[in-house]
Structure formats: C-alpha cells, structure tokens
Design an enzyme around this catalytic site. Structure first.
Site, PDB file in Angstrom:
ATOM      1  N   GLU A  99      62.834  14.962  33.782  1.00 10.79           N
ATOM      2  CA  GLU A  99      63.005  13.656  34.434  1.00 10.79           C
ATOM      3  C   GLU A  99      61.908  12.709  33.957  1.00 10.79           C
ATOM      4  O   GLU A  99      60.790  13.141  33.673  1.00 10.79           O
ATOM      5  CB  GLU A  99      62.885  13.824  35.953  1.00 10.79           C
ATOM      6  CG  GLU A  99      64.219  13.885  36.685  1.00 10.79           C
ATOM      7  CD  GLU A  99      64.916  12.527  36.778  1.00 10.79           C
ATOM      8  OE1 GLU A  99      64.674  11.631  35.928  1.00 10.79           O
ATOM      9  OE2 GLU A  99      65.705  12.369  37.716  1.00 10.79           O
ATOM     10  N   ASP A 100      62.220  11.431  33.915  1.00 11.49           N
ATOM     11  CA  ASP A 100      61.204  10.439  33.591  1.00 11.49           C
ATOM     12  C   ASP A 100      60.244  10.256  34.765  1.00 11.49           C
ATOM     13  O   ASP A 100      59.042  10.243  34.610  1.00 11.49           O
ATOM     14  CB  ASP A 100      61.853   9.091  33.214  1.00 11.49           C
ATOM     15  CG  ASP A 100      62.917   8.633  34.215  1.00 11.49           C
ATOM     16  OD1 ASP A 100      63.201   9.349  35.206  1.00 11.49           O
ATOM     17  OD2 ASP A 100      63.470   7.535  34.001  1.00 11.49           O
ATOM     18  N   ASP A 103      60.730   9.533  42.345  1.00 13.30           N
ATOM     19  CA  ASP A 103      60.308   8.515  43.309  1.00 13.30           C
ATOM     20  C   ASP A 103      60.605   9.085  44.711  1.00 13.30           C
ATOM     21  O   ASP A 103      59.834   9.881  45.230  1.00 13.30           O
ATOM     22  CB  ASP A 103      61.101   7.247  42.968  1.00 13.30           C
ATOM     23  CG  ASP A 103      60.721   6.026  43.788  1.00 13.30           C
ATOM     24  OD1 ASP A 103      60.742   6.104  45.020  1.00 13.30           O
ATOM     25  OD2 ASP A 103      60.428   4.974  43.192  1.00 13.30           O
ATOM     26  N   PHE A 152      56.185  -0.162  40.872  1.00 12.23           N
ATOM     27  CA  PHE A 152      57.316  -0.096  39.952  1.00 12.23           C
ATOM     28  C   PHE A 152      56.817  -0.224  38.516  1.00 12.23           C
ATOM     29  O   PHE A 152      56.070  -1.153  38.193  1.00 12.23           O
ATOM     30  CB  PHE A 152      58.320  -1.204  40.271  1.00 12.23           C
ATOM     31  CG  PHE A 152      59.607  -1.029  39.528  1.00 12.23           C
ATOM     32  CD1 PHE A 152      60.536  -0.086  39.945  1.00 12.23           C
ATOM     33  CD2 PHE A 152      59.884  -1.786  38.401  1.00 12.23           C
ATOM     34  CE1 PHE A 152      61.724   0.102  39.249  1.00 12.23           C
ATOM     35  CE2 PHE A 152      61.068  -1.612  37.707  1.00 12.23           C
ATOM     36  CZ  PHE A 152      61.991  -0.661  38.124  1.00 12.23           C
ATOM     37  N   ARG A 165      63.166  -0.333  28.348  1.00  7.52           N
ATOM     38  CA  ARG A 165      63.187   1.090  27.956  1.00  7.52           C
ATOM     39  C   ARG A 165      62.550   1.332  26.595  1.00  7.52           C
ATOM     40  O   ARG A 165      62.023   2.403  26.322  1.00  7.52           O
ATOM     41  CB  ARG A 165      64.628   1.613  27.883  1.00  7.52           C
ATOM     42  CG  ARG A 165      65.345   1.679  29.206  1.00  7.52           C
ATOM     43  CD  ARG A 165      66.604   2.520  29.049  1.00  7.52           C
ATOM     44  NE  ARG A 165      67.542   2.340  30.132  1.00  7.52           N
ATOM     45  CZ  ARG A 165      67.480   2.960  31.311  1.00  7.52           C
ATOM     46  NH1 ARG A 165      66.502   3.804  31.554  1.00  7.52           N
ATOM     47  NH2 ARG A 165      68.396   2.742  32.229  1.00  7.52           N
TER      48      ARG A 165
HETATM   49  P1  IMP Z   1      64.596   8.689  43.139  1.00  7.17           P
HETATM   50  O1  IMP Z   1      65.995   9.220  43.255  1.00  7.17           O
HETATM   51  O2  IMP Z   1      64.267   7.684  44.199  1.00  7.17           O
HETATM   52  O3  IMP Z   1      63.539   9.779  43.028  1.00  7.17           O
HETATM   53  O4  IMP Z   1      64.522   7.861  41.806  1.00  7.17           O
HETATM   54  C1  IMP Z   1      64.576   8.478  40.609  1.00  7.17           C
HETATM   55  C2  IMP Z   1      65.121   7.605  39.503  1.00  7.17           C
HETATM   56  O5  IMP Z   1      64.937   6.214  39.771  1.00  7.17           O
HETATM   57  C3  IMP Z   1      64.350   7.887  38.247  1.00  7.17           C
HETATM   58  O6  IMP Z   1      64.990   8.885  37.489  1.00  7.17           O
HETATM   59  C4  IMP Z   1      64.329   6.548  37.545  1.00  7.17           C
HETATM   60  O7  IMP Z   1      65.484   6.412  36.752  1.00  7.17           O
HETATM   61  C5  IMP Z   1      64.383   5.539  38.676  1.00  7.17           C
HETATM   62  N1  IMP Z   1      63.020   5.059  39.018  1.00  7.17           N
HETATM   63  C6  IMP Z   1      62.218   5.470  40.026  1.00  7.17           C
HETATM   64  N2  IMP Z   1      61.052   4.815  40.044  1.00  7.17           N
HETATM   65  C7  IMP Z   1      61.093   3.958  38.998  1.00  7.17           C
HETATM   66  C8  IMP Z   1      60.141   3.009  38.457  1.00  7.17           C
HETATM   67  O8  IMP Z   1      59.003   2.812  38.926  1.00  7.17           O
HETATM   68  N3  IMP Z   1      60.577   2.315  37.363  1.00  7.17           N
HETATM   69  C9  IMP Z   1      61.803   2.488  36.800  1.00  7.17           C
HETATM   70  N4  IMP Z   1      62.697   3.376  37.256  1.00  7.17           N
HETATM   71  C10 IMP Z   1      62.360   4.099  38.349  1.00  7.17           C
HETATM   72 MG    MG Z   2      66.181   8.613  35.769  1.00  7.38          MG
END
Ligand code: IMP
Ligand code: MG
Length: 179
Positions: A99-100, A103, A152, A165
């Site tokens: 995963e990148d 969050d 963010f 990206r």
């Molecule tokens: P989550 O489901 O809330 O954990 O979010 C995960 C996904 O949201 C990641 O795989 C990213 O694609 C996107 N994401 C979360 N935080 C950021 C950020 O700070 N910048 C850009 N994309 C984010």
């Molecule tokens: Mg993602």
C-alpha cells in the site's frame, strides 16, 4: 511550492529520503522471506512507484501483481471502499500487500476481508506511510516505511484528485496561516 487543482502543497520528503526508507524496507522484508518467493501485490493506483522501487531494492526472487480498490475523493476518506479487481492466481503464494499509505484503514480492512476468503498460503502488509492518528483499525501492518502526522500528502504515486502522482518527492498540503 506547487499547486494542484485549487490547493497549494509544500515540499515534505525528498526523493533521497524516500529511497533510503524503501531500500531499508526491502532489506527488512528479505530477511523474513529469504527462503520464499513472495508476491508483491501492489494496490493501485497509489502504490505503483513504491512497488517499483521496493522490488528494485529487493535482493531475492519475487513476483509482482496489482489489485485495485478506491476509497478517496478529494482530501477526505469517504469511508466507503469501492471497486475491487482480481485477486485470482494467488493460490498457495506468500503475498506481501503493498500500500502507498494507510489512513483510516478502511481500504486495508476491505483488502484483508477479501484475503480472508483467498487461497494464498500467507500474507503480510507493507505500507510506505501510516498516519497513526487517523488509523481506526486493529489490523497489524507488518512493514511501515514511515509514520507521518495526519496531513494530506501528494507525490510519489499519491494524488489529489488524480494530480501529483508523477512527482518524484512528497509534498504536504500547505498549512493555513491566519496572519
Ligand atoms: P484509508 O482507507 O482511509 O486508510 O485510505 C487509504 C487510501 O486513501 C490510500 O490507499 C490512498 O490511496 C488514499 N490516501 C490516504 N491518505 C492520503 C493522503 O494523504 N494523500 C493521498 N492519498 C491518500
Ligand atoms: Mg491507495
């Protein structure tokens, strides 16, 4: 300083800092997977650059696959995870989900739920970034490149509404100053 759509972002991590973090992570993973041939499973789109550099630094045999989910619109997690492509052909394999960023953890939870029905031999999770203050789940993230504050960020695969990206370094949303 850069502008993407309506928002301004300032430099946060250099390409060198990213490379050092990723090289170290690759070594750490290799220690655990020396006798295996892991499949690095990149979660699209955000992880494409990270996965690419991670495997360049990985010193052993490995395979590469991609899957896709989506949970973000704008700069806030929608909490709802949509779309899932293909986890097939991973039967009997040792997977490392790449995963990148994690969050809230909604996306990760959806992936893990999906994996619980899969026929892989094993899986672990690697994420370049983790936002510990935002994380709401109990799922263990086995390899974390960097824990970061709840800001963010964009660049190095991460986007703001699909822009940013391609940036080789990480930028963070510019803080508002009320002066
Ligand atoms: P989550 O489901 O809330 O954990 O979010 C995960 C996904 O949201 C990641 O795989 C990213 O694609 C996107 N994401 C979360 N935080 C950021 C950020 O700070 N910048 C850009 N994309 C984010
Ligand atoms: Mg993602």
């Amino acid at each position: 300083m850069i502008k993407l759509h309506d928002l301004e972002f300032e430099p946060y991590l250099s390409a060198n800092e990213l490379e050092e973090t990723i090289a170290e992570l690759a070594q750490q993973i290799h220690i655990d997977y020396k006798d295996k041939t892991p499949v690095f499973v990149g979660v699209l789109n955000g992880s494409f650059m990270f996965l690419s550099d991670l495997v360049k630094h990985y010193p052993g045999p490995c395979e590469i696959q991609f899957v896709r989910f989506k949970s973000y619109e704008g700069t806030n997690s929608t909490g709802e995870v949509k779309t899932l492509l293909d986890f097939s052909n991973l039967e009997g394999k040792d997977l490392i989900i790449v995963e990148d960023i994690v969050d809230t953890g909604h996306t990760l939870e959806a992936i893990v739920n999906r994996l619980e029905q899969g026929e892989q031999k094993s899986y672990q999770i690697a994420s370049l970034f983790l936002k510990p203050e935002a994380y709401q789940k109990e799922i263990e993230i086995n390899y974390v490149g960097m824990a970061i504050p709840n800001n963010f960020i964009v660049g190095y695969g991460l986007d703001y509404n699909e822009l940013g990206r391609n940036l080789p370094e990480i930028y963070q949303l510019k803080q508002q100053h009320n002066d």
